[in-house]
Design a protein around this motif. Structure first.
Motif, mmCIF file in Angstrom:
data_model
loop_
_atom_site.group_PDB
_atom_site.id
_atom_site.type_symbol
_atom_site.label_atom_id
_atom_site.label_comp_id
_atom_site.label_asym_id
_atom_site.label_seq_id
_atom_site.Cartn_x
_atom_site.Cartn_y
_atom_site.Cartn_z
ATOM 1 N N LEU A 124 0.595 -1.286 0.074
ATOM 2 C CA LEU A 124 0.054 0.073 -0.068
ATOM 3 C C LEU A 124 0.849 1.217 -0.017
ATOM 4 C CD1 LEU A 124 -2.994 0.953 0.212
ATOM 5 C CD2 LEU A 124 -2.641 1.061 2.547
ATOM 6 N N ILE A 125 1.948 1.139 0.903
ATOM 7 C CA ILE A 125 2.926 2.371 0.758
ATOM 8 C C ILE A 125 3.457 2.411 -0.330
ATOM 9 C CG2 ILE A 125 4.821 3.202 2.210
ATOM 10 C CD1 ILE A 125 3.711 1.771 4.550
ATOM 11 N N LEU A 126 3.807 1.637 -0.991
ATOM 12 C CA LEU A 126 4.937 1.584 -2.284
ATOM 13 C C LEU A 126 3.740 2.030 -3.423
ATOM 14 C CD1 LEU A 126 6.959 -1.697 -2.429
ATOM 15 C CD2 LEU A 126 7.556 0.637 -2.091
ATOM 16 N N SER A 127 2.632 1.604 -3.225
ATOM 17 C CA SER A 127 1.539 1.943 -4.345
ATOM 18 C C SER A 127 1.317 3.704 -4.368
ATOM 19 C CB SER A 127 0.599 0.900 -4.505
ATOM 20 O OG SER A 127 -0.219 1.043 -3.414
ATOM 21 N N ILE A 128 1.069 3.943 -3.091
ATOM 22 C CA ILE A 128 0.760 5.353 -2.852
ATOM 23 C C ILE A 128 1.881 6.257 -3.307
ATOM 24 C CG2 ILE A 128 0.099 7.138 -1.023
ATOM 25 C CD1 ILE A 128 -1.709 4.912 0.315
ATOM 26 N N ILE A 129 2.951 5.983 -2.916
ATOM 27 C CA ILE A 129 4.055 6.761 -3.288
ATOM 28 C C ILE A 129 4.164 6.785 -4.882
ATOM 29 C CG2 ILE A 129 6.653 7.119 -3.416
ATOM 30 C CD1 ILE A 129 6.368 5.802 -0.432
ATOM 31 N N SER A 130 4.004 5.459 -5.391
ATOM 32 C CA SER A 130 4.032 5.462 -6.773
ATOM 33 C C SER A 130 3.190 6.354 -7.586
ATOM 34 C CB SER A 130 4.119 3.949 -7.184
ATOM 35 O OG SER A 130 4.231 3.906 -8.871
ATOM 36 N N LEU A 131 1.974 6.075 -6.959
ATOM 37 C CA LEU A 131 1.000 7.171 -7.788
ATOM 38 C C LEU A 131 1.194 8.563 -7.609
ATOM 39 C CD1 LEU A 131 -2.420 5.552 -6.843
ATOM 40 C CD2 LEU A 131 -1.786 6.383 -9.240
ATOM 41 N N ILE A 132 1.629 9.009 -6.363
ATOM 42 C CA ILE A 132 2.155 10.525 -6.018
ATOM 43 C C ILE A 132 3.259 11.007 -7.299
ATOM 44 C CG2 ILE A 132 3.120 11.821 -4.672
ATOM 45 C CD1 ILE A 132 1.629 10.545 -2.392
ATOM 46 N N PHE A 133 4.287 10.056 -7.338
ATOM 47 C CA PHE A 133 5.527 10.200 -8.171
ATOM 48 C C PHE A 133 4.829 10.551 -9.752
ATOM 49 C CE2 PHE A 133 9.115 8.234 -5.585
ATOM 50 C CZ PHE A 133 9.168 9.500 -4.637
ATOM 51 N N ILE A 134 4.055 9.705 -10.111
ATOM 52 C CA ILE A 134 3.289 9.652 -11.306
ATOM 53 C C ILE A 134 2.642 10.829 -11.698
ATOM 54 C CG2 ILE A 134 1.576 8.835 -13.257
ATOM 55 C CD1 ILE A 134 2.349 5.803 -11.610
ATOM 56 N N PHE A 135 1.971 11.429 -10.655
ATOM 57 C CA PHE A 135 0.973 12.399 -10.970
ATOM 58 C C PHE A 135 2.120 13.769 -10.899
ATOM 59 C CE2 PHE A 135 -2.892 10.149 -9.970
ATOM 60 C CZ PHE A 135 -3.487 10.536 -10.992
ATOM 61 N N VAL A 136 3.000 13.773 -9.957
ATOM 62 C CA VAL A 136 4.077 14.778 -9.961
ATOM 63 C C VAL A 136 4.721 15.087 -11.568
ATOM 64 C CG1 VAL A 136 6.037 15.530 -8.842
ATOM 65 C CG2 VAL A 136 4.355 15.069 -7.473
ATOM 66 N N ALA A 137 4.703 14.096 -12.110
ATOM 67 C CA ALA A 137 5.692 13.931 -13.320
ATOM 68 C C ALA A 137 4.972 13.886 -14.451
ATOM 69 C CB ALA A 137 6.789 13.109 -13.283
ATOM 70 N N LYS A 138 3.671 14.438 -14.510
ATOM 71 C CA LYS A 138 2.555 14.296 -15.388
ATOM 72 C C LYS A 138 3.108 14.711 -16.816
ATOM 73 C CE LYS A 138 -2.188 15.202 -16.748
ATOM 74 N NZ LYS A 138 -3.373 15.523 -16.010
ATOM 75 N N LYS A 139 3.702 15.909 -16.662
ATOM 76 C CA LYS A 139 3.973 16.496 -17.813
ATOM 77 C C LYS A 139 5.292 15.799 -18.603
ATOM 78 C CE LYS A 139 2.603 21.136 -16.382
ATOM 79 N NZ LYS A 139 3.032 22.480 -16.102
ATOM 80 N N GLU A 140 5.869 14.988 -17.968
ATOM 81 C CA GLU A 140 6.971 14.144 -18.695
ATOM 82 C C GLU A 140 6.514 12.871 -19.453
ATOM 83 O OE1 GLU A 140 10.293 13.307 -16.175
ATOM 84 O OE2 GLU A 140 9.822 15.110 -14.832
ATOM 85 N N PHE A 141 5.155 12.693 -19.303
ATOM 86 C CA PHE A 141 5.031 11.493 -20.194
ATOM 87 C C PHE A 141 4.255 12.102 -21.435
ATOM 88 C CE2 PHE A 141 4.513 9.919 -16.056
ATOM 89 C CZ PHE A 141 4.694 8.495 -16.102
ATOM 90 N N THR A 142 4.398 11.313 -22.334
ATOM 91 C CA THR A 142 4.152 11.291 -23.815
ATOM 92 C C THR A 142 2.618 10.991 -24.142
ATOM 93 O OG1 THR A 142 5.208 9.845 -24.722
ATOM 94 C CG2 THR A 142 6.515 11.724 -24.564
#
Length: 142
Positions: A124-142
């Motif tokens: 749970l902790i790993l998946s929440i941190i992972s989701l936060i990181f994905i949303f923080v870097a949203k502009k880097e995705f193509t």
């Protein structure tokens, strides 16, 4: 070292939005962060933890047949989602796919937490941190 204008070739100051010589708009380069890499690695680690949770249940062999199949299917879905989400996130492709895979890992983590609390909390902790990181870097995705 200062960059050069692509139109006139003259040197422009660092961080300039326009060339002072010809007036051409300079496109600022997008700086990549380490958030997608960290998120991808966390998803892949989570997929490995799902396998460890399954091995833990198999080694204890103290639970019912139904419990084993519940954890087996949860592990299978969590492992596949974590691996696929990690690869997509590491490549900085398909933001929606990265988010959906991380959400599936989160859901599997919650279900695992009901059956094997220690592994579930870690996942749970790993998946929440992972989701936060994905949303923080949203502009880097193509």
């Amino acid at each position: 070292m200062s960059p050069y204008c692509p139109k006139c070739g003259k040197e422009v100051p660092e961080g300039a939005l326009y060339c002072p010589h010809c007036g051409r708009k300079l496109r600022p380069s997008m700086q990549k962060t380490g958030f997608p890499v960290a998120s991808g690695i966390l998803c892949i680690i989570a997929s490995g933890i799902f396998i460890v949770a399954l091995l833990f249940v198999m080694a204890r062999n103290a639970h019912s047949y139904l419990f084993f199949w519940n954890i087996f299917l949860t592990t299978l879905v969590g492992f596949a989602s974590g691996l696929a989400g990690g690869i997509v996130t590491l490549n900085r492709k398909f933001f929606a796919v990265a988010v959906s895979m991380a959400v599936v890992v989160l859901a599997c983590s919650l279900y695992t937490m009901l059956m094997i609390p220690l592994f579930g909390v870690i996942l749970l902790i790993l998946s929440i941190i992972s989701l936060i990181f994905i949303f923080v870097a949203k502009k880097e995705f193509t």
